[in-house]
Design an enzyme around this catalytic site. Structure first.
Site, PDB file in Angstrom:
ATOM      1  N   LYS A   1     -19.382 -18.020 -23.776  1.00  0.00           N
ATOM      2  CA  LYS A   1     -19.152 -16.966 -22.777  1.00  0.00           C
ATOM      3  C   LYS A   1     -20.290 -15.983 -22.903  1.00  0.00           C
ATOM      4  O   LYS A   1     -20.885 -15.843 -23.975  1.00  0.00           O
ATOM      5  CB  LYS A   1     -17.825 -16.242 -23.057  1.00  0.00           C
ATOM      6  CG  LYS A   1     -17.223 -15.640 -21.823  1.00  0.00           C
ATOM      7  CD  LYS A   1     -16.503 -16.716 -21.024  1.00  0.00           C
ATOM      8  CE  LYS A   1     -15.867 -16.157 -19.777  1.00  0.00           C
ATOM      9  NZ  LYS A   1     -15.014 -17.176 -19.147  1.00  0.00           N
TER      10      LYS A   1
HETATM   11  P1  NAD Z   1     -13.600 -11.854  -9.638  1.00  0.00           P
HETATM   12  O1  NAD Z   1     -14.586 -10.858 -10.114  1.00  0.00           O
HETATM   13  O2  NAD Z   1     -13.944 -12.754  -8.521  1.00  0.00           O
HETATM   14  O3  NAD Z   1     -12.239 -11.099  -9.255  1.00  0.00           O
HETATM   15  C1  NAD Z   1     -11.565 -10.264 -10.137  1.00  0.00           C
HETATM   16  C2  NAD Z   1     -10.478  -9.572  -9.345  1.00  0.00           C
HETATM   17  O4  NAD Z   1      -9.679  -8.795 -10.234  1.00  0.00           O
HETATM   18  C3  NAD Z   1     -11.029  -8.606  -8.285  1.00  0.00           C
HETATM   19  O5  NAD Z   1     -10.233  -8.694  -7.136  1.00  0.00           O
HETATM   20  C4  NAD Z   1     -10.852  -7.244  -8.961  1.00  0.00           C
HETATM   21  O6  NAD Z   1     -10.749  -6.205  -8.022  1.00  0.00           O
HETATM   22  C5  NAD Z   1      -9.552  -7.482  -9.681  1.00  0.00           C
HETATM   23  N1  NAD Z   1      -9.274  -6.532 -10.738  1.00  0.00           N
HETATM   24  C6  NAD Z   1     -10.101  -6.073 -11.714  1.00  0.00           C
HETATM   25  N2  NAD Z   1      -9.456  -5.187 -12.474  1.00  0.00           N
HETATM   26  C7  NAD Z   1      -8.196  -5.097 -11.972  1.00  0.00           C
HETATM   27  C8  NAD Z   1      -7.048  -4.344 -12.325  1.00  0.00           C
HETATM   28  N3  NAD Z   1      -7.071  -3.501 -13.355  1.00  0.00           N
HETATM   29  N4  NAD Z   1      -5.928  -4.519 -11.596  1.00  0.00           N
HETATM   30  C9  NAD Z   1      -5.880  -5.374 -10.547  1.00  0.00           C
HETATM   31  N5  NAD Z   1      -6.945  -6.102 -10.176  1.00  0.00           N
HETATM   32  C10 NAD Z   1      -8.081  -5.954 -10.882  1.00  0.00           C
HETATM   33  O7  NAD Z   1     -13.168 -12.692 -10.953  1.00  0.00           O
HETATM   34  P2  NAD Z   1     -12.519 -14.119 -11.014  1.00  0.00           P
HETATM   35  O8  NAD Z   1     -13.610 -15.099 -11.176  1.00  0.00           O
HETATM   36  O9  NAD Z   1     -11.510 -14.261  -9.933  1.00  0.00           O
HETATM   37  O10 NAD Z   1     -11.782 -14.034 -12.443  1.00  0.00           O
HETATM   38  C11 NAD Z   1     -10.484 -13.491 -12.593  1.00  0.00           C
HETATM   39  C12 NAD Z   1      -9.914 -13.953 -13.921  1.00  0.00           C
HETATM   40  O11 NAD Z   1      -9.882 -15.386 -13.950  1.00  0.00           O
HETATM   41  C13 NAD Z   1     -10.715 -13.554 -15.156  1.00  0.00           C
HETATM   42  O12 NAD Z   1      -9.837 -13.363 -16.236  1.00  0.00           O
HETATM   43  C14 NAD Z   1     -11.565 -14.767 -15.425  1.00  0.00           C
HETATM   44  O13 NAD Z   1     -11.979 -14.841 -16.782  1.00  0.00           O
HETATM   45  C15 NAD Z   1     -10.588 -15.854 -15.087  1.00  0.00           C
HETATM   46  N6  NAD Z   1     -11.192 -17.159 -14.773  1.00  0.00           N
HETATM   47  C16 NAD Z   1     -12.080 -17.292 -13.744  1.00  0.00           C
HETATM   48  C17 NAD Z   1     -12.596 -18.545 -13.453  1.00  0.00           C
HETATM   49  C18 NAD Z   1     -13.509 -18.785 -12.283  1.00  0.00           C
HETATM   50  O14 NAD Z   1     -13.784 -19.953 -11.972  1.00  0.00           O
HETATM   51  N7  NAD Z   1     -13.987 -17.764 -11.607  1.00  0.00           N
HETATM   52  C19 NAD Z   1     -12.228 -19.660 -14.219  1.00  0.00           C
HETATM   53  C20 NAD Z   1     -11.311 -19.486 -15.250  1.00  0.00           C
HETATM   54  C21 NAD Z   1     -10.800 -18.228 -15.513  1.00  0.00           C
END
Ligand code: NAD
Length: 420
Positions: free
Chosen positions: A108
Site C-alpha cells: 500500500k
Molecule cells: P474514493 O476516494 O473513490 O471514495 C471515497 C468516498 O468516501 C468518497 O465519496 C468520500 O467523500 C467518502 N468519505 C470520506 N470520508 C468520509 C466520511 N467520514 N464519511 C462518509 N463518507 C466519507 O475511494 P474508494 O476507492 O471508493 O475507496 C473507499 C474504500 O474502499 C476505502 O476504504 C478503500 O481502501 C476501499 N477499497 C477500494 C478499492 C478500489 O478498488 N477503489 C478496492 C478495495 C478497497
C-alpha cells in the site's frame, strides 16, 4: 519487537493478526516474520504550486511480504495517511490476496494530502513526482500499484506514463486501475463495487432474504460505494441512506442511484443534492436496514456503534471499518448480523487488478463478460471457503477469512525456508 509501525490502524491490524495467530496456533517465534512489513519507503515530494510557491508532501509505500510474488496494492491520497495506516492496509492486502488465491504479497502507498485542495495541475505534478521517487522500489515483477481513496484512473495513467518515460517504452503492467485506453481492463472501474454487491447477493441467498423490498445504507459514494449502490439497486434493493465526506441523506422511500451518480459526477460530491433528506452522519450507520455498506474509511464501527447496529448484513466494502472492540460486540451478535469481512467483501478490486496485470503482461485482452465471469468465480470460491471454515470451527467470518489468508502465507514461508 519495537518498530516504526504505530498508530491506531496498525494496532488494529496487529490485534486482528494476533487473534488469528492464536486460533491457528502459530508459535510466538514465527509471528513477527509474518506480521512486519518487508520494506517501508518514505519520501518527500516537492512540487510547484499554482501560486508559485513550493510545497513538500510526505509519501510512503509499504511492501508487506514477497513470498508469493510481487507486491500489489492501492495508493491513497488523504490527510490521514501515515506509515502506520499504510502498513496496516498493506498487511490486509496480503491476507486478501492470499484468500483470493492471487500470486501477490500485499502493498500500500500514499501521500499525506487532501487531494480536493489541489488543482488538476498540482495533482498531476504530485502524482508524477510520487511515482518518479518510487521508481527504484517498484516494477511489474516487484510491486504493482493501483488506485485507492483519493486516487483514480487518471492518477494511474500519470503513474504509468511517468514510469514508462523513464524506461523509454510503454510499461502498462506497472500499475492497474488504468483507463481502458491506456492498457486498463474492461470491468476494473466497477469491479470492487460489483464484487461487494455479488457477495451481498450470495449472503442473501444463504439467509433466504429476498432482494425485492430489501433496504441498504451506504457510507461513502466514491468508486466503491457508488458502483455497489448501482448494482444493489439493479438487484431490486432500495437505497435508503447514502453519505460522502460532504453530506449525508436518508429517505425511507429510497433514492434513485442514477440521479445521485449524475449529481456527484457533475458537482464532485453529494453536497447540495437535497435539503429535505439531509441527515445526521453520526446516526446513519445505526438506522434500521437489511444491508449496511461502509464504503469510506477505517474504524467507523466501534464498540458503541456495533451495539446499536440494526442491519442483517454488514458488508465491509471499506478496508478496516470495524474495530477489534466492535468485533467483540459483533461476535456476541453473530446470529443477528452476518458480516462479509473486508478482505473478502472488497476483494473484487484486486482480483480484477490481477486480471489487468495478466492481460498487460500478455498483451492479450479479454472482453468484459469474460472478466466479470472470472471475477464471480473467484469471489464465489473465496466465499464458500470462508463459510466452510466458519462452520467447521465455529469461528467468526473475519477470523475464518483471515485465517485462510494467513495460513497460506505461513505455509509458503515454511516451505520456502529462511534464506540464507
Ligand atoms: P474514493 O476516494 O473513490 O471514495 C471515497 C468516498 O468516501 C468518497 O465519496 C468520500 O467523500 C467518502 N468519505 C470520506 N470520508 C468520509 C466520511 N467520514 N464519511 C462518509 N463518507 C466519507 O475511494 P474508494 O476507492 O471508493 O475507496 C473507499 C474504500 O474502499 C476505502 O476504504 C478503500 O481502501 C476501499 N477499497 C477500494 C478499492 C478500489 O478498488 N477503489 C478496492 C478495495 C478497497
Amino acid at each position: 519487537m519495537s518498530s516504526i509501525y504505530t498508530g491506531p490502524v496498525f494496532e488494529m491490524a496487529r490485534n486482528q493478526f494476533t487473534h488469528v495467530a492464536d486460533y491457528l496456533e502459530i508459535p510466538e517465534g514465527k509471528r513477527d516474520r509474518l506480521l512486519y512489513p518487508k520494506r517501508a519507503i518514505a519520501i518527500s515530494c516537492p512540487i510547484n504550486l499554482d501560486n508559485g510557491e513550493t510545497a513538500v508532501f510526505q509519501g510512503y509505500r509499504v511492501q508487506h511480504h514477497l513470498t508469493l510474488g510481487p507486491t500489489k496494492g492501492g495508493t491513497r491520497f488523504a490527510p490521514s495517511v501515515d506509515i502506520g495506516e499504510v502498513s496496516a492496509l498493506a498487511i490486509w492486502m496480503s491476507w486478501k490476496c492470499a484468500l483470493a488465491g492471487l500470486p501477490y504479497g500485499g502493498a500500500k502507498g500514499g501521500i499525506t494530502v487532501d487531494p480536493h485542495s489541489l488543482s488538476i495541475r498540482e495533482l498531476e505534478n504530485l502524482s508524477r513526482r510520487y511515482m518518479q521517487e518510487m521508481i527504484p522500489f517498484v516494477g511489474p515483477h516487484v510491486d504493482v500499484m493501483a488506485p485507492d481513496m483519493g486516487t483514480n484512473e487518471q492518477v494511474m495513467a500519470w503513474f504509468m506514463d511517468t514510469y514508462s518515460m523513464y524506461q523509454g517504452r510503454t510499461v502498462s503492467e506497472i500499475v492497474t486501475g488504468k483507463p481502458v485506453s491506456s492498457g486498463g481492463t474492461e470491468g476494473r472501474r466497477e469491479a470492487t463495487g460489483l464484487g461487494v454487491a455479488h457477495l451481498i447477493a450470495r449472503a442473501m441467498q444463504r439467509l433466504q432474504m429476498n432482494p425485492a423490498g430489501a433496504t441498504a445504507i451506504i457510507q461513502g459514494f466514491g468508486n466503491v460505494g457508488s458502483y455497489a449502490a448501482l448494482e444493489l439497486a439493479q438487484q431490486g434493493i432500495r437505497i435508503i441512506g447514502v453519505s460522502d465526506h460532504t453530506a449525508c441523506y436518508f429517505d425511507p422511500n429510497g433514492f434513485d442511484v442514477n440521479t445521485l451518480l449524475a449529481y456527484a459526477g457533475k458537482h464532485g460530491s453529494l453536497k447540495g443534492y437535497s435539503t429535505e433528506a439531509l441527515f445526521d452522519p453520526d446516526q446513519l450507520l445505526v438506522q434500521a436496514c437489511d444491508i449496511l455498506v461502509p464504503a469510506a474509511i477505517e474504524r467507523v464501527i466501534d464498540a458503541d456503534v456495533a451495539a446499536k447496529l440494526k442491519c442483517r448484513i454488514l458488508a465491509e466494502a471499506a478496508n478496516g471499518p470495524t474495530t477489534p472492540e466492535a468485533d467483540a460486540v459483533l461476535d456476541q451478535r453473530r446470529r443477528e448480523i452476518f458480516i462479509i469481512p473486508d478482505i473478502l467483501c472488497n476483494s473484487g478490486g484486486v482480483i480484477v487488478s490481477y486480471f489487468e496485470w495478466v492481460q498487460d503482461l500478455q498483451q492479450l485482452f479479454w472482453r468484459r463478460t469474460e472478466v466479470l465471469n472470472r471475477l464471480r468465480d473467484l469471489l464465489d470460491n473465496a466465499f464458500e471457503r470462508v463459510m466452510v471454515r466458519v462452520e467447521k470451527d465455529a469461528i467468526s467470518h473475519r477470523v475464518a477469512a483471515m485465517a485462510i489468508g494467513v495460513d497460506k502465507v505461513a505455509q509458503a514461508k515454511a516451505t520456502r525456508g529462511l534464506f540464507p
